[in-house]
Design a protein around this motif. Structure first.
Motif, mmCIF file in Angstrom:
data_model
loop_
_atom_site.group_PDB
_atom_site.id
_atom_site.type_symbol
_atom_site.label_atom_id
_atom_site.label_comp_id
_atom_site.label_asym_id
_atom_site.label_seq_id
_atom_site.Cartn_x
_atom_site.Cartn_y
_atom_site.Cartn_z
ATOM 1 N N GLN A 100 0.828 -1.213 0.000
ATOM 2 C CA GLN A 100 0.000 0.000 0.000
ATOM 3 C C GLN A 100 0.855 1.253 0.000
ATOM 4 O O GLN A 100 0.361 2.358 0.217
ATOM 5 C CB GLN A 100 -0.919 0.013 1.231
ATOM 6 C CG GLN A 100 -1.940 -1.104 1.242
ATOM 7 C CD GLN A 100 -2.766 -1.111 2.527
ATOM 8 O OE1 GLN A 100 -3.012 -0.061 3.115
ATOM 9 N NE2 GLN A 100 -3.184 -2.283 2.948
ATOM 10 N N GLY A 101 2.156 1.095 -0.182
ATOM 11 C CA GLY A 101 3.045 2.252 -0.210
ATOM 12 C C GLY A 101 3.547 2.691 1.148
ATOM 13 O O GLY A 101 4.260 3.690 1.256
ATOM 14 N N ILE A 102 3.200 1.954 2.194
ATOM 15 C CA ILE A 102 3.575 2.353 3.559
ATOM 16 C C ILE A 102 5.074 2.181 3.787
ATOM 17 O O ILE A 102 5.749 3.069 4.307
ATOM 18 C CB ILE A 102 2.751 1.556 4.592
ATOM 19 C CG1 ILE A 102 1.272 1.950 4.448
ATOM 20 C CG2 ILE A 102 3.258 1.796 6.007
ATOM 21 C CD1 ILE A 102 0.311 1.004 5.124
ATOM 22 N N GLY A 103 5.598 1.051 3.369
ATOM 23 C CA GLY A 103 7.036 0.813 3.509
ATOM 24 C C GLY A 103 7.842 1.845 2.737
ATOM 25 O O GLY A 103 8.868 2.331 3.208
ATOM 26 N N THR A 165 17.407 11.089 -5.364
ATOM 27 C CA THR A 165 17.204 9.850 -6.117
ATOM 28 C C THR A 165 15.896 9.194 -5.733
ATOM 29 O O THR A 165 15.116 8.782 -6.571
ATOM 30 C CB THR A 165 18.293 8.797 -5.729
ATOM 31 O OG1 THR A 165 19.277 9.404 -4.936
ATOM 32 C CG2 THR A 165 18.862 8.136 -6.964
ATOM 33 N N PHE A 166 15.693 9.122 -4.409
ATOM 34 C CA PHE A 166 14.584 8.340 -3.892
ATOM 35 C C PHE A 166 13.244 8.851 -4.405
ATOM 36 O O PHE A 166 12.431 8.090 -4.871
ATOM 37 C CB PHE A 166 14.623 8.392 -2.367
ATOM 38 C CG PHE A 166 13.736 7.370 -1.751
ATOM 39 C CD1 PHE A 166 14.209 6.104 -1.537
ATOM 40 C CD2 PHE A 166 12.450 7.670 -1.417
ATOM 41 C CE1 PHE A 166 13.389 5.146 -0.983
ATOM 42 C CE2 PHE A 166 11.626 6.719 -0.870
ATOM 43 C CZ PHE A 166 12.094 5.456 -0.648
ATOM 44 N N LYS A 167 13.045 10.156 -4.329
ATOM 45 C CA LYS A 167 11.770 10.730 -4.728
ATOM 46 C C LYS A 167 11.482 10.445 -6.191
ATOM 47 O O LYS A 167 10.362 10.111 -6.579
ATOM 48 C CB LYS A 167 11.738 12.228 -4.460
ATOM 49 C CG LYS A 167 11.659 12.528 -2.976
ATOM 50 C CD LYS A 167 11.669 14.001 -2.708
ATOM 51 C CE LYS A 167 11.699 14.248 -1.198
ATOM 52 N NZ LYS A 167 12.437 15.427 -0.855
ATOM 53 N N ASP A 168 12.510 10.565 -7.027
ATOM 54 C CA ASP A 168 12.310 10.331 -8.461
ATOM 55 C C ASP A 168 11.878 8.903 -8.719
ATOM 56 O O ASP A 168 11.066 8.631 -9.582
ATOM 57 C CB ASP A 168 13.614 10.610 -9.225
ATOM 58 C CG ASP A 168 14.083 12.042 -9.013
ATOM 59 O OD1 ASP A 168 13.233 12.876 -8.664
ATOM 60 O OD2 ASP A 168 15.282 12.317 -9.169
ATOM 61 N N GLN A 169 12.438 7.981 -7.948
ATOM 62 C CA GLN A 169 12.151 6.559 -8.150
ATOM 63 C C GLN A 169 10.729 6.204 -7.758
ATOM 64 O O GLN A 169 10.176 5.254 -8.256
ATOM 65 C CB GLN A 169 13.091 5.700 -7.284
ATOM 66 C CG GLN A 169 14.549 5.855 -7.629
ATOM 67 C CD GLN A 169 14.921 5.137 -8.898
ATOM 68 O OE1 GLN A 169 14.242 4.215 -9.312
ATOM 69 N NE2 GLN A 169 15.977 5.585 -9.537
ATOM 70 N N CYS A 170 10.175 6.961 -6.827
ATOM 71 C CA CYS A 170 8.942 6.497 -6.174
ATOM 72 C C CYS A 170 7.670 7.172 -6.634
ATOM 73 O O CYS A 170 6.644 6.977 -6.054
ATOM 74 C CB CYS A 170 9.072 6.679 -4.673
ATOM 75 S SG CYS A 170 10.313 5.585 -4.042
ATOM 76 N N VAL A 171 7.781 7.972 -7.651
ATOM 77 C CA VAL A 171 6.576 8.688 -8.096
ATOM 78 C C VAL A 171 5.587 7.710 -8.689
ATOM 79 O O VAL A 171 5.982 6.780 -9.361
ATOM 80 C CB VAL A 171 6.962 9.770 -9.129
ATOM 81 C CG1 VAL A 171 5.730 10.445 -9.666
ATOM 82 C CG2 VAL A 171 7.908 10.761 -8.494
#
Length: 171
Positions: A100-103, A165-171
Motif C-alpha cells: 500500500q506504499g507504507i514501507g 534519487t529516492f523521490k524520483d524513483q517512487c513517483v
C-alpha cells in the motif's frame, strides 16, 4: 503505489515499540529478546501509524554506521562535505498493510532522517535477497557478496543521498 486516501503518520518511537513487528514479520521463530540489537539504544526508530491503530503498522531503525569494507582513510582529496553513512535495520511492515506504499513512505522518512539528522551521504542495509528487487525499484544498488544469517540469504544494498534519487524513483 500509495493509496491516496491512506492517512499515515510517521513518528519517532521507542525501540520497545518496534519489537513486536520485528519479531512477527522478520524472525517469527525467534523470541522478542532475540530481535533486540546491541546498538538499539543509539539508534533512531520510526513507526508508521494509521488511524484506529495504537501500535505501529510498520517500523524501521536507523544507525550511524560506516559502509562495510570502507576503510576510513581520509586523503587530502576528500571534501569535508562528504558525510558519513547510515544503516537501516529491522524494517518491517504488518502483512495486512503491505503493498500500500507504507514501507516506501517509511523508508523515505528514514532516508530524510539519515540525511538531515545523521548528516549521512549514503544509506545502506543488509537486504534479504527476497526483497532486493523492492529496494532496487527505490533506487538502491547491490554491493559486496551475498551472505547468510541463519538460513536467510542477504545482499548488501546502498544508495547515495546527495541527490533526490529516492523521490524520483517512487513517483
Amino acid at each position: 503505489s500509495v493509496k491516496p486516501n491512506l492517512v499515515l503518520r510517521i513518528t519517532p518511537i521507542d525501540v520497545d515499540a518496534t519489537l513486536e513487528l520485528r519479531q512477527s514479520i522478520l524472525w517469527p521463530s525467534l523470541s522478542i529478546a532475540d530481535v533486540l540489537l546491541a546498538e538499539d539504544n543509539s539508534g533512531l526508530h520510526f513507526g508508521a501509524f494509521v488511524p484506529q491503530h495504537e501500535k505501529p503498522i510498520a517500523v524501521i531503525s536507523l544507525f550511524d554506521e560506516p559502509l562495510p569494507g570502507q576503510h576510513l582513510v581520509i586523503s587530502e582529496n576528500d571534501s569535508p562535505s562528504q558525510g558519513g553513512s547510515a544503516r537501516f535495520r529491522k524494517f518491517a511492515c504488518d502483512l495486512v498493510h503491505q503493498n500500500q506504499g507504507i514501507g516506501t513512505r517509511l523508508l523515505q522518512h528514514a532516508v530524510e532522517a539519515a540525511r538531515s539528522t545523521l548528516g549521512a551521504s549514503i544509506i545502506w542495509c543488509d537486504a534479504r535477497t527476497s526483497s532486493s528487487a523492492w529496494y532496487k525499484k527505490r533506487g538502491m544498488v547491490e554491493f559486496g557478496d551475498p551472505f547468510y544469517k541463519g538460513d536467510v540469504k542477504y545482499i548488501r544494498m546502498k544508495m547515495s543521498l546527495d541527490a533526490d534519487t529516492f523521490k524520483d524513483q517512487c513517483v
